[in-house]
Write an enzyme that holds these catalytic residues in place. Sequence first.
Site, mmCIF file in Angstrom:
data_model
loop_
_atom_site.group_PDB
_atom_site.id
_atom_site.type_symbol
_atom_site.label_atom_id
_atom_site.label_comp_id
_atom_site.label_asym_id
_atom_site.label_seq_id
_atom_site.Cartn_x
_atom_site.Cartn_y
_atom_site.Cartn_z
ATOM 1 C CG ASP A 111 10.355 8.588 18.652
ATOM 2 O OD1 ASP A 111 9.594 9.368 18.109
ATOM 3 O OD2 ASP A 111 9.640 7.827 19.406
ATOM 4 C CB CYS A 147 -5.314 -2.302 -20.195
ATOM 5 S SG CYS A 147 -4.097 -1.893 -21.107
ATOM 6 C CG ASP A 182 10.045 6.014 22.669
ATOM 7 O OD1 ASP A 182 11.155 5.864 23.676
ATOM 8 O OD2 ASP A 182 9.488 7.257 22.841
ATOM 9 C CB CYS A 192 -3.897 2.819 -20.682
ATOM 10 S SG CYS A 192 -4.852 1.824 -21.802
ATOM 11 C CG ASP A 252 6.069 10.004 21.231
ATOM 12 O OD1 ASP A 252 7.150 10.231 20.691
ATOM 13 O OD2 ASP A 252 5.902 10.648 22.556
#
Length: 718
Positions: free
Chosen positions: A612, A13, A414, A16, A608
């Site tokens: 950036d 469960c 961008d 655990c 990309d």
Amino acid sequence: MMKKTIRITGMHCANCALNIEKGLKRMEGVKAASVSFTTEKAIVEFDERKLSEEKLLERIKEIGYGGVFVESSFDKEKEIREREETHLKRLLLLSIIFALPAFIIGMFLMEFPYRGYVLLLLATPVQFIVGWRFYKSTWASLKQRTANMDTLIALGTSAAYLYSLYLVSQDVMGETYFETSAVLITFVVLGKYLEARAKARTSQAIRELMQLSPKQARVLAKGKEKIIPIDEVKTGDVILVKPGEEVPVDGVVLSGESSVDESMITGESIPAEKAKGSTVYGGTMNKHGFLKIKATRVGEDSTLARIIKLIEEAQMKKAPIQSYADMVSAYFVPAVILISFITFSAWFFIMGKPLSFALTTAVAVLVISCPCALGLATPTAVMVGIGKGARNGILIRGGEVLEKVHKVDTILLDKTGTITVGKPFVTDVVSFGKINEAELLSFAASVEKASGHPLADAVVEKAKEGRIEIYTVSKFKSFTGKGVRGVVKGKAVMLGRPDWFNTNEKIESKVAELENEGKTVVLVQVDSQFGAIAVSDPIKPDSADAVARFKRMGFWVYMVTGDNERVAKAVAKEIGVDRYFAGVLPEDKSKLVEKLKKEGRNVAMVGDGVNDAPALALADVGVVMSSGTDVAMESGDIVLMRNSLLDVAKAINLSKATMNKIKQNLFWALIYNIIGIPVAAGVLYPYILLNPIIAGGAMALSSVSVVTNSLLLNRAEI
């Protein structure tokens, strides 16, 4: 620091997983640990100088579970999972063989000869062979001073079994509860078996990717073809790929033409055309042509391997909403045991009901409660959501990202490589003096060859196409965001943004004309002679559609570019963006993100991943348009393998659908327990009194229902 993935065995469960996670985090040298009940794995980051791998496994064993370091082998993973499912199936069959006749005799055949002894013989194997796993787990939890779902099962069934032993000792033909304990354990094991099968389906996407991993490659060595195991392929090897064969590793095409099905990597159903110089990815399918490729990435460095690793780690990362479920689960089991004790005491001591009545209600409380449903509510939905994204070419880095994405209200795009294709080409070469266009291009390309800017590549490529000579440059210097300069054949050459130069009205007029067409203009100065090179970066076919979709979804959409006002305005108008920021230097993009966040916006920055990265990191959500590059794969919260802006909208819709599933799961898990426990305790007596067998069945089904609800995400339209 070292990061390792460990497959955990013996978890029953969510508690655990919490117990193991706490135990690992307490170890000296462990920086971070995350344990998932759903994936049955732990990711541990630790200082290898202070802690060995063996010590980690020993600690897991001390807590009461098994552990083995994960091998990057699909077959091994499949073998372990199938072995566990087979073990549960055998336990279930054994349990049914004994529990079914016990149920029939206990419920219907009241005059069965030696009824009590027969039930004892039938219930005992179920209690102590099939149910041994619950006692073992309970003991392990008690050693850690915690409790889990197995504690509730062990307590409830043991109470019914031991009380029945007492009753048989008094009257062999009298009423007993052996069938109750046997059927309860059977229901729990049935639930665990169904849960295991359902959980396996939540990780179906990653298994599909693992199955794509090629097993061998056709290598060309010393003029001869040789088929070798994929593990023996090295970077630089020349590989032959025939029609209908899988591309074995990442590489670049040396010769040949074909179309390659990359849907498993990018989600794009239309095959990609490949020719000399094209990049190909391992695991993709060559359709009809013959390709000779040079291996560039092999083994764990391949795009497919990195995608699998990204998804595996993402599925292990918890969504912040999971901490709420973990907190409830931590107190849940002790609270249920207390409620069960109060229920027994109230009915037996205060209400004066028979011992059998009080015991029945107490056992029903223990077995109806289900912390597992709470523990599974978030991670199963996250796993299915991330898997669905992967099948659509959208790689999402974990539950935390999913939770953040659905809060986004502002999208910052961008321009270069995101709105545009990112492969600029020269459209115009204009001379304003005695120097001719070919000379101008020669001087410009000679300086630009030393620059790594995308526009520089376009200028150099144009010179090569025209077979124009490119000379060696000296005294080269780059000015970030402005331009470059150098000396070529004894002449001083400068290239850069128009506003970097002192020019006349004629030049400014021509520059304005070109920029109004959406072209980026690079001015060139060779000694005192001026010229201009116009570069165009085609807008992606689906950029305008994507912007329109963002608007329909209610987002604020901005474009950011290093180009000047005129170019920015032309591009923004073409794709339908109303707000844009022009002339923004790469280092200032992050300041722009910060400004929008200070205005109270939740910002998704789409770029990309090349220049950036700071802005992507600062945004609430960084979305990277990927072409399989290392930078792109590492820098974004979300990686779009298809390079399509439409996938940004899909990622947002997927996030919203996943969060809705999580909320549904948590709601039903809580409501089930909030209603079920009081009913089991007898608050509706004498109108309704739950038999522990019915309570156990409800508990078993509650976990399965949560997992099944999460699986419905696969049908969601994004």
